[in-house]
Each structure stands twice: as C-alpha cells, then as structure tokens.
Write a protein that holds these residues in place. Sequence first.
Motif, PDB file in Angstrom:
ATOM      1  N   ILE A 149      29.563  38.651  37.592  1.00  0.00           N
ATOM      2  CA  ILE A 149      29.238  37.801  38.733  1.00  0.00           C
ATOM      3  C   ILE A 149      27.725  37.785  38.890  1.00  0.00           C
ATOM      4  O   ILE A 149      27.087  38.842  38.993  1.00  0.00           O
ATOM      5  CB  ILE A 149      29.889  38.312  40.031  1.00  0.00           C
ATOM      6  N   LEU A 150      27.153  36.590  38.870  1.00  0.00           N
ATOM      7  CA  LEU A 150      25.733  36.417  39.154  1.00  0.00           C
ATOM      8  C   LEU A 150      25.622  35.916  40.584  1.00  0.00           C
ATOM      9  O   LEU A 150      26.145  34.852  40.917  1.00  0.00           O
ATOM     10  CB  LEU A 150      25.104  35.404  38.191  1.00  0.00           C
ATOM     11  N   ALA A 151      24.975  36.685  41.446  1.00  0.00           N
ATOM     12  CA  ALA A 151      24.939  36.332  42.868  1.00  0.00           C
ATOM     13  C   ALA A 151      23.584  36.665  43.464  1.00  0.00           C
ATOM     14  O   ALA A 151      22.898  37.589  43.013  1.00  0.00           O
ATOM     15  CB  ALA A 151      26.038  37.075  43.628  1.00  0.00           C
ATOM     16  N   ARG A 152      23.223  35.908  44.490  1.00  0.00           N
ATOM     17  CA  ARG A 152      21.997  36.219  45.209  1.00  0.00           C
ATOM     18  C   ARG A 152      22.103  37.593  45.864  1.00  0.00           C
ATOM     19  O   ARG A 152      21.103  38.265  46.067  1.00  0.00           O
ATOM     20  CB  ARG A 152      21.725  35.120  46.243  1.00  0.00           C
ATOM     21  N   ASN A 153      23.337  38.009  46.177  1.00  0.00           N
ATOM     22  CA  ASN A 153      23.582  39.343  46.727  1.00  0.00           C
ATOM     23  C   ASN A 153      24.554  40.068  45.788  1.00  0.00           C
ATOM     24  O   ASN A 153      25.768  39.952  45.933  1.00  0.00           O
ATOM     25  CB  ASN A 153      24.177  39.237  48.126  1.00  0.00           C
ATOM     26  N   PRO A 154      24.028  40.815  44.817  1.00  0.00           N
ATOM     27  CA  PRO A 154      24.910  41.480  43.839  1.00  0.00           C
ATOM     28  C   PRO A 154      25.901  42.456  44.481  1.00  0.00           C
ATOM     29  O   PRO A 154      26.997  42.656  43.952  1.00  0.00           O
ATOM     30  CB  PRO A 154      23.929  42.207  42.911  1.00  0.00           C
ATOM     31  N   LEU A 155      25.540  43.076  45.598  1.00  0.00           N
ATOM     32  CA  LEU A 155      26.475  43.992  46.261  1.00  0.00           C
ATOM     33  C   LEU A 155      27.724  43.238  46.716  1.00  0.00           C
ATOM     34  O   LEU A 155      28.842  43.752  46.626  1.00  0.00           O
ATOM     35  CB  LEU A 155      25.798  44.667  47.454  1.00  0.00           C
ATOM     36  N   LYS A 156      27.547  42.018  47.192  1.00  0.00           N
ATOM     37  CA  LYS A 156      28.680  41.193  47.587  1.00  0.00           C
ATOM     38  C   LYS A 156      29.528  40.849  46.371  1.00  0.00           C
ATOM     39  O   LYS A 156      30.757  40.857  46.417  1.00  0.00           O
ATOM     40  CB  LYS A 156      28.172  39.924  48.262  1.00  0.00           C
ATOM     41  N   GLY A 157      28.859  40.567  45.240  1.00  0.00           N
ATOM     42  CA  GLY A 157      29.582  40.293  44.004  1.00  0.00           C
ATOM     43  C   GLY A 157      30.383  41.483  43.528  1.00  0.00           C
ATOM     44  O   GLY A 157      31.533  41.344  43.095  1.00  0.00           O
ATOM     45  N   ALA A 158      29.798  42.674  43.614  1.00  0.00           N
ATOM     46  CA  ALA A 158      30.497  43.894  43.200  1.00  0.00           C
ATOM     47  C   ALA A 158      31.719  44.133  44.077  1.00  0.00           C
ATOM     48  O   ALA A 158      32.775  44.565  43.594  1.00  0.00           O
ATOM     49  CB  ALA A 158      29.548  45.084  43.266  1.00  0.00           C
ATOM     50  N   ALA A 159      31.590  43.844  45.363  1.00  0.00           N
ATOM     51  CA  ALA A 159      32.725  44.008  46.271  1.00  0.00           C
ATOM     52  C   ALA A 159      33.856  43.052  45.905  1.00  0.00           C
ATOM     53  O   ALA A 159      35.042  43.410  46.005  1.00  0.00           O
ATOM     54  CB  ALA A 159      32.272  43.773  47.710  1.00  0.00           C
ATOM     55  N   LEU A 160      33.509  41.851  45.463  1.00  0.00           N
ATOM     56  CA  LEU A 160      34.540  40.890  45.055  1.00  0.00           C
ATOM     57  C   LEU A 160      35.271  41.365  43.802  1.00  0.00           C
ATOM     58  O   LEU A 160      36.488  41.248  43.705  1.00  0.00           O
ATOM     59  CB  LEU A 160      33.922  39.510  44.803  1.00  0.00           C
ATOM     60  N   LEU A 161      34.536  41.882  42.843  1.00  0.00           N
ATOM     61  CA  LEU A 161      35.182  42.407  41.634  1.00  0.00           C
ATOM     62  C   LEU A 161      36.184  43.493  42.001  1.00  0.00           C
ATOM     63  O   LEU A 161      37.307  43.518  41.489  1.00  0.00           O
ATOM     64  CB  LEU A 161      34.131  42.967  40.674  1.00  0.00           C
ATOM     65  N   ALA A 162      35.777  44.386  42.892  1.00  0.00           N
ATOM     66  CA  ALA A 162      36.673  45.463  43.311  1.00  0.00           C
ATOM     67  C   ALA A 162      37.883  44.915  44.061  1.00  0.00           C
ATOM     68  O   ALA A 162      39.014  45.352  43.848  1.00  0.00           O
ATOM     69  CB  ALA A 162      35.909  46.451  44.188  1.00  0.00           C
ATOM     70  N   ALA A 163      37.648  43.909  44.912  1.00  0.00           N
ATOM     71  CA  ALA A 163      38.735  43.355  45.716  1.00  0.00           C
ATOM     72  C   ALA A 163      39.809  42.706  44.845  1.00  0.00           C
ATOM     73  O   ALA A 163      41.000  42.760  45.174  1.00  0.00           O
ATOM     74  CB  ALA A 163      38.177  42.338  46.703  1.00  0.00           C
ATOM     75  N   PHE A 164      39.387  42.097  43.738  1.00  0.00           N
ATOM     76  CA  PHE A 164      40.342  41.421  42.865  1.00  0.00           C
ATOM     77  C   PHE A 164      40.781  42.288  41.678  1.00  0.00           C
ATOM     78  O   PHE A 164      41.530  41.822  40.811  1.00  0.00           O
ATOM     79  CB  PHE A 164      39.753  40.096  42.362  1.00  0.00           C
ATOM     80  N   GLY A 165      40.310  43.524  41.628  1.00  0.00           N
ATOM     81  CA  GLY A 165      40.706  44.429  40.566  1.00  0.00           C
ATOM     82  C   GLY A 165      40.223  44.002  39.198  1.00  0.00           C
ATOM     83  O   GLY A 165      40.886  44.271  38.186  1.00  0.00           O
ATOM     84  N   LEU A 166      39.067  43.374  39.159  1.00  0.00           N
ATOM     85  CA  LEU A 166      38.516  42.876  37.897  1.00  0.00           C
ATOM     86  C   LEU A 166      37.458  43.837  37.362  1.00  0.00           C
ATOM     87  O   LEU A 166      36.614  44.342  38.111  1.00  0.00           O
ATOM     88  CB  LEU A 166      37.883  41.494  38.099  1.00  0.00           C
ATOM     89  N   LYS A 167      37.499  44.075  36.065  1.00  0.00           N
ATOM     90  CA  LYS A 167      36.464  44.876  35.430  1.00  0.00           C
ATOM     91  C   LYS A 167      35.266  43.972  35.140  1.00  0.00           C
ATOM     92  O   LYS A 167      35.430  42.798  34.804  1.00  0.00           O
ATOM     93  CB  LYS A 167      36.984  45.489  34.132  1.00  0.00           C
TER      94      LYS A 167
END
Length: 270
Positions: A149-167
């Motif tokens: 995930i490329l995001a202006r807020n990488p912490l938000k992107g990391a939270a999304l990966l965790a929420a969807f169970g994606l590596k």
Amino acid sequence: MNNPYAEVIGDPIAQSKSPLIHRFWLDALGIAGDYRKTRVEPAGLAGFFADRAADPEWRGCNVTVPHKIAALDHIDDRGDVRTSIGAINTVFRAEDGTLVGTNTDAAGFYVPLDGLDLAGKPVTVVGAGGAARAILFALTRMEVGPVTILARNPLKGAALLAAFGLKGRALPIGPAAPPSALLVNASSLGMIGQPPLDLDLGALPDDAVVYDIVYAPLETPLLAAARARELDTIDGLEMLVGQAAVAFEIFFGAAPPRDRDDELRALLLA
C-alpha cells in the motif's frame, strides 16, 4: 410513488458521471424516476440523511469522497459492512423505512478483473481511504500475493493490511511503483483539481495491469504512462459502471441493460 429518485452525494460532486449512467438506464427501461447529484459537505451529512429519511420519493444514494466512512455513523449497518469492508458507497431505504448502507464498490472493482489469475502475485494499491477498503476486500477474495500500500499516511495503510489479513507492507507514495502484477490507484490523485499520481512504472513486468479508478479525466497521467509502456490498462469507467449497476437494481428494482454498455460508454466519453 409519483417521482422516485436516487442521487450521488460527495464534496466535490460536480465531476460525477453517475447521473448520466442511471438516467441512461432509466430511459432504456422506461422507468419513471430520476437520479441526481448533490453536494453534501461533511458538516451537513447527518442533516442530509435526516431530510432524505423523511422524503417518501427518495430511493437512496451513492456515496463518494469524502463520506464513504463517515456515512456509516448515520445509517443502519445490517450487513456489518463496518467490520467486513469498513466503508459504504450505497444507502437505500428498506421496506420498513430504515436507511441501510452497503458497498457495491468491491463488486464493481472485481468485474473487469474476472478471469485474471492474480493468486499469489504481488499487488500494489495507492491510497488508504474508503475506495481502497473495498478494493482490498475484493483482493482478499482473489487470494493475491503480498500487497504493497502506497499512502500519504503509511500507518493508516499498515492498519488496513492488518484489518484485511493481508501480508505486505505500507510505504509512503514514492517516485516509483514496486514490481507488481497489478497496480491500482484507489486514491483521488490524478483527478481533476487534485495533484497527479506521478509514478515511474519501470519496475512493472511486461504483463502487468494498471487500473486507475479515477474517471475525471478518463486518461490519467498514470494510465498514459502505462500505455506508453504498452501495459494492459483498466480505466475508471469500468469500476464506475460496475458498481452503479448493482446500486441501480437496489434503487429501482430492475437490472440495468448491460448489453448496451458500448452505447453508455460512448455517452460518457462524449
């Protein structure tokens, strides 16, 4: 109901092509009704839903930037979309009069990818907002490989990966896209009035697909760069029409005439 109608809400909203799509289908099917676009500022979101709940002619609305997450606070989430996707793009009036939210973005995103084998392959998604949530939900069903995930807020992107169970990993939006079988712009970058999404696509393999959900303009700088590399591309009209088709049936109780998609696309490009 004498004049049933639905609409799309957002801020801004002038760029929306949704009224053209829904009115085309209404005319094609001979259904009496209308579909409008309404600018709703964030501070007016609660008041908007209160007003529409009291209007018996209102069938529902599509929800676009920046309300896809905030709208969850004002509707009934009977399908637990908050947990599964975390954002809605459609609100409709149930038979008991309750305003219910759902999400047709995931289905609309998936349709043009049907038949493409992405199992175990790397994918990059730009953005971490409401549209990205629906896209990540669809990607989990496609059993893709690691997701960047490329995001202006990488912490938000990391939270999304965790929420969807994606590596995968979350990074700031940088100058270059990482190697990916599929690159998706799920942000507003490249939209009219927004900064462009300027990514070097040199690391993408020759069989990569570049998918930009922005449709105003239709030829975004990202898609132009992909076509310059002769990569396969999917433009924003594909997802727009796909998600609209699901919403139209919810609003008006009839399946849209998808056999006339070529005619509709020509109208949208006119």
